[in-house]
Design a protein around this motif. Structure first.
Motif, mmCIF file in Angstrom:
data_model
loop_
_atom_site.group_PDB
_atom_site.id
_atom_site.type_symbol
_atom_site.label_atom_id
_atom_site.label_comp_id
_atom_site.label_asym_id
_atom_site.label_seq_id
_atom_site.Cartn_x
_atom_site.Cartn_y
_atom_site.Cartn_z
ATOM 1 N N CYS C 21 0.847 -1.196 0.000
ATOM 2 C CA CYS C 21 0.000 0.000 0.000
ATOM 3 C C CYS C 21 0.880 1.242 0.000
ATOM 4 O O CYS C 21 1.788 1.359 0.836
ATOM 5 C CB CYS C 21 -0.913 0.002 1.224
ATOM 6 S SG CYS C 21 -1.800 1.565 1.438
ATOM 7 N N GLY C 23 -0.114 4.035 0.821
ATOM 8 C CA GLY C 23 -0.578 4.894 1.916
ATOM 9 C C GLY C 23 0.082 4.547 3.230
ATOM 10 O O GLY C 23 0.550 5.421 3.964
ATOM 11 N N CYS C 24 0.116 3.216 3.558
ATOM 12 C CA CYS C 24 0.601 2.826 4.884
ATOM 13 C C CYS C 24 1.690 1.762 4.814
ATOM 14 O O CYS C 24 2.111 1.245 5.860
ATOM 15 C CB CYS C 24 -0.562 2.312 5.733
ATOM 16 S SG CYS C 24 -1.256 0.745 5.145
ATOM 17 N N CYS C 40 -6.980 0.210 0.218
ATOM 18 C CA CYS C 40 -6.302 -0.510 1.288
ATOM 19 C C CYS C 40 -7.274 -0.742 2.443
ATOM 20 O O CYS C 40 -7.865 0.217 2.960
ATOM 21 C CB CYS C 40 -5.099 0.300 1.773
ATOM 22 S SG CYS C 40 -4.315 -0.415 3.237
ATOM 23 N N ARG C 42 -6.523 -1.536 5.351
ATOM 24 C CA ARG C 42 -5.884 -1.087 6.580
ATOM 25 C C ARG C 42 -6.053 0.430 6.768
ATOM 26 O O ARG C 42 -6.635 0.878 7.752
ATOM 27 C CB ARG C 42 -4.390 -1.442 6.538
ATOM 28 C CG ARG C 42 -3.590 -1.042 7.754
ATOM 29 C CD ARG C 42 -3.449 -2.185 8.756
ATOM 30 N NE ARG C 42 -2.412 -3.107 8.326
ATOM 31 C CZ ARG C 42 -1.081 -2.932 8.536
ATOM 32 N NH1 ARG C 42 -0.654 -1.874 9.204
ATOM 33 N NH2 ARG C 42 -0.214 -3.804 8.116
ATOM 34 N N CYS C 43 -5.573 1.224 5.789
ATOM 35 C CA CYS C 43 -5.569 2.679 5.970
ATOM 36 C C CYS C 43 -6.616 3.385 5.116
ATOM 37 O O CYS C 43 -6.797 4.605 5.224
ATOM 38 C CB CYS C 43 -4.184 3.256 5.670
ATOM 39 S SG CYS C 43 -3.780 3.284 3.905
HETATM 40 ZN ZN LIG Z 1 -2.798 1.285 3.471
#
Ligand SMILES: [Zn+2]
Ligand SMILES: [Zn+2]
Lengths: 329, 276, 276, 329
Positions: C21, C23-24, C40, C42-43
């Motif tokens: 990802c 992003g994270c 994602c 997760r984030c």
């Molecule tokens: Zn992420």
């Protein structure tokens, strides 16, 4: 009892209910017939008291009920009434005013643009929603949504519940007067059916800014006033605490508005007020609103605009003679 | 008595031939003061004018024909003290039925309809009651029928509390009247004078195609006390004035009283000259 | 390379079966990642999608019929490097002629026209050149002729510098196309994705009856560098994002990618259901 | 001489003029015939140099001329052209943008709505006018005035002179994109004749926001560009100082725009640029604008809108084949 406000009366009922509960508990625990009978008697008397109290609510009681902390707000009615509500945001020019919500709604199988003033429940939400005081961007958001409804031939339903327009410096800076005035002008010629319902406080121009409509309805215990009773009292009696007297003098109740020919119908609330039974209130509201929307849907746009124009042109109470006052002096 | 009322009161007259400016306390010769349309030549303070004084200043000589003076208020709520004020108003020397004076006139030879507020009438602070709304609507009807621009001068404390919700509805009635003008492209010019507040600016008075204002005029939704109570932040020096409204884009110009007739004439020339 | 370009690049692939990802930095199973439309779990970072991925996500199965792919750019200024980019773009596996993909489709069985930007095409950052403008106009023409709502997804660096003033004019051309939709009350829905900047948001992409945006998408007139240079004051934390645009009243909602199809369908239901 | 920019050339001319003046003074004081002849010769050569220089101005020279500190601005043309100009202010929602002026104008016996971007002369005015960078409220003020012109069937004349739209945080907050986009949409269907004249800098979307019109004209030494040459250079060459190269590559001059079919006519400037003779420039401008307004005034509103629609629909340079690029790789 006579001098109690509705809020005091509610507190009294809470005490009374505790007593009844205590008696019932004694009756069932100890098989005390006297206690049982007293409980029954008190329950009967309670019902009579409530009946009696609500039969002669004062204008001030209505004000207090309309402002009641548990009074249902726009989003409570949305939850009770709408199969779908897609909230839309923003005025496309400055901001998104939390004191008014609006969006696509499905209600009784009908698509409509629902717009309502919205107070907050807890302190945080109240602040976010500015206690229901709309700012210029709120009126502009509402107008944007109404014009969208017009473009797609959907009716507009507005819920009115505000102490008034936001009176602070930034709102004056951004043209709170202009925003309200423009809404009045545009709503007066909007080419789609419009229904406004005062569900709580109908606070002067801040309320009217969403309430120029083909039908104006009021909940039984809402009120609608040219100036807040306290404001009127502070001008009239130089004493802002005399809101009750001012409310009476200005005739702010739904019943007054109906008598004065300024609204079309009163929507009944359950005994004790809307907050005691939101579902029933919402049902009543839906029934009346739907009835009017059905009638309006049967009109051509030209007839609709024409009828609204006549309605607006006819507003006011005056005489075709000046003699009365000339000779009165 | 509200503060703006005190500020807007007529100048004191120490001797018949002199007046004292309420803006700077200058002693002025009454004759000059009248000739200057009650604007102080020293500090520029614009003193209040009656509707008749406005009309004299604005309309071509002898062109004003009043209408709408045959209707009057009814005190629909039997509101405390209202009947007394109405009686006082009707007894006043102007012979008027309300603080709004309406009529046909011409300005620089162009036919117009005028709707001019008189703040003093009945000590009712130019408030909008049923008669105000009806006269404004009649003025609009005539403007529409005779294709005349409508020109209004606002001086108002807002909606007329004494008629309760009926008076609030005059905001809707007058705004709708403006919508009709707009739909037919009939010019609508607003001049805001001191004070233009409350329901007036939240309806017809904010809806001019062009909006002029007199220097120093109070222009605001909220009354001064409400404004003061509500403020949680620093208040700008010119807050609630015509100059503040100009700065924030709400009006087109602040115009000195001596120029207002010419600004209106120039505006009408733009809006009405034949297209080329 | 502009910063937003770096931020929007596709996730790195450490192994074929996994993606990271952007992003994270979480390592995600590619299959799950694709199923989640490259968001994602997760984030919540929304990774870029190609136009084809968008269409697959949005349109009823097999309903998409492309049009407008028979025209191409002409390099009217013989601008340095432009011919090379056009050649690269046309050689790309999508077989497209421009970063805007247009076609008929249905969404929840409602016929629509789609105009979807592909940011990657020709490494031209979804910019609006003549082909963009013409395809958008064709999409509008078809929407008008066949009474279909127009739905556009924006991902654009703005006007296409390489076509000079010709590309600036595409802002006028697309905005006029929207005016025609508006005049005939044909629904026009805009979805802003990362990044929606420059000429795109200063024209067709700010003119939706309803405007949705993906979380975290850059939404701004000025490029990041221009913005940074121009600032003389503190910049808000969410400056130039969809969330900032929402806060300032410019868009209707920030909508998670998994919900966008349903939000569009609900909007069409409102706009198109028979009046009762 | 070849490598001089217009600004350097103007400096050179100032020096030259000093020399000529000195020679003339010597000649008249001392009766020096040689000095007198040299002065005459230099004066003649000066005229030739100017001719020659202005015959081959580069794109960059045009940019520099359009930005020249003495370049006439909108209000200079208003002073030269209008019998009357009643400036109007405000967007009726937020503020009054000093970077754009607008109002009722009388020009050649015609009433029109004149709107123009306005830079400042001295530092104070420049700041007040934000160096010609318009904010959202500027575009909204302009639109308000254009809609008023439409209502009263007056033509709209706009003067374009801006480096671009204001790129700062507050403008993004108040929807600079939305404001420009709305203007493009509304100007594209405005029911009254519109003429836009680029008089100085035509800076990208900030310029276009007032320049969607029935006729787009450019002064001879103005420029019109999708992005500032410096901005283009910093992307293309990673060197913002190479604006001259970028200006050439993007073809930003009036002559380029005419060749590309994007404008209708070029308005000639006096030799040396508009700033050397505002009266003549204004006269030229009036002549061309009036000619186009006369033609537009002869059209019905339907024809006007139809022609504008066709014009906008036709914008762009493309081919009906994708083969060229497919095979190029
Ligand atoms: Zn992420
Ligand atoms: Zn004085």
């Amino acid at each position: 009892m006579e001098d109690m406000t509705i809020i005091e009366f509610e507190t009294f009922l809470v005490e009374l209910d505790k007593n009844i509960a205590k008696l019932k508990s004694v009756a069932s625990r100890e098989g005390d017939t006297a206690a049982s009978n007293e409980a029954k008697q008190l329950t009967k008397e309670r019902a009579q008291l409530v009946e009696k109290f609500f039969r002669k609510l004062t204008a001030w009681d209505k004000v207090l009920l309309a402002r009641h902390k548990d009074r249902p707000y726009t989003l409570d009615y949305v939850a009770a009434l709408c199969d779908d509500f897609l909230e839309l945001h923003g005025d496309r020019a400055f901001g998104d005013d939390g004191a008014v919500v609006g969006g696509f709604a499905r209600m009784s199988g009908r698509s409509l643009m629902l717009i309502g003033q919205q107070k907050g429940r807890d302190l945080k939400e109240r602040q976010r929603r500015n206690f229901g005081y709309m700012k210029p961007e709120g009126y502009r958001k509402a107008l944007r949504l109404m014009e969208m409804a017009e473009r797609f031939s959907r009716p507009v339903l507005t819920f009115i519940d505000t102490p008034g327009a936001d009176p602070n410096v930034p709102s004056e800076q951004r043209g709170i007067s202009e925003a309200i005035a423009r809404n009045l002008r545009e709503m007066s010629v909007l080419k789609t059916p419009t229904v406004a319902v005062v569900v709580g406080e109908g606070g002067s121009g801040g309320a009217l800014g969403l309430a120029v409509a083909d039908r104006v309805l009021m909940l039984e215990h809402s009120f609608y006033s040219v100036i807040a009773p306290e404001g009127c009292a502070s001008i009239l009696y130089r004493d802002a605490t005399r809101g009750a007297d001012a409310a009476k003098a200005m005739r702010v109740t739904a019943q007054d508005a109906l008598e004065l020919g300024l609204i079309d119908e009163i929507i009944p609330e359950p005994l004790g007020g809307a907050h005691l039974d939101i579902a029933t209130t919402a049902e009543n509201l839906e029934k009346v609103v739907t009835k009017h929307l059905d009638v309006l849907a049967g009109l051509s746009v030209d007839d609709l605009i024409d009828q609204r124009a006549k309605r607006l042109r006819a507003l006011g109470k005056f005489e075709n003679s000046v003699e009365r006052w000339r000779t009165a002096g | 008595m509200p503060d703006w009322f005190k500020r807007s009161k007529s100048p004191e007259v120490p001797e018949g031939a002199f007046v004292k400016c309420t803006g700077c306390n200058a002693i002025l010769v009454t004759k000059d003061f009248e000739r200057d349309n009650k604007v102080c030549p020293r500090c520029g303070h614009h003193h209040p004018l009656s509707a008749d004084e406005r009309i004299a200043m604005l309309a071509d000589e002898d062109s004003f024909e009043e209408f709408g003076n045959d209707i009057s208020a009814t005190d629909p709520l039997a509101f405390p003290g209202y009947a007394q004020k109405l009686t006082t108003g009707h007894a006043d020397e102007s012979g008027r039925n309300d603080g709004l004076v309406t009529g046909r006139a011409s300005i620089s030879s162009r036919p117009v309809v005028l709707a001019i507020s008189d703040f003093q009438w009945g000590r009712l602070a130019g408030t909008m009651g049923s008669v105000f709304g009806e006269k404004f609507a009649i003025a609009t009807d005539i403007a529409l029928e005779e294709n005349r621009p409508l020109i209004t001068f606002c001086a108002s404390g807002g909606a007329r509390m004494q008629e309760g919700l009926v008076s609030l509805m005059q905001m809707a009635k007058t705004s709708h009247a403006v919508a009709k003008l707009r739909a037919t492209n009939i010019p609508y010019i607003v001049v805001l004078t001191h004070p233009s507040t409350g329901g007036a600016v939240a309806s017809y008075a904010s809806l001019g195609d062009v909006i002029f204002a007199e220097p120093g005029a109070t222009v605001a939704l909220s009354g001064e006390r409400v404004a003061a109570q509500a403020q949680t932040q620093k208040v700008p020096a010119n807050y609630r004035t015509a100059e503040f409204a100009l700065e924030h884009g709400m009006i087109d110009r602040v115009v000195h009283r001596r120029d207002i007739q010419s600004y209106i004439a120039r505006t009408l020339l733009f809006m009405q000259s034949p297209s080329k």
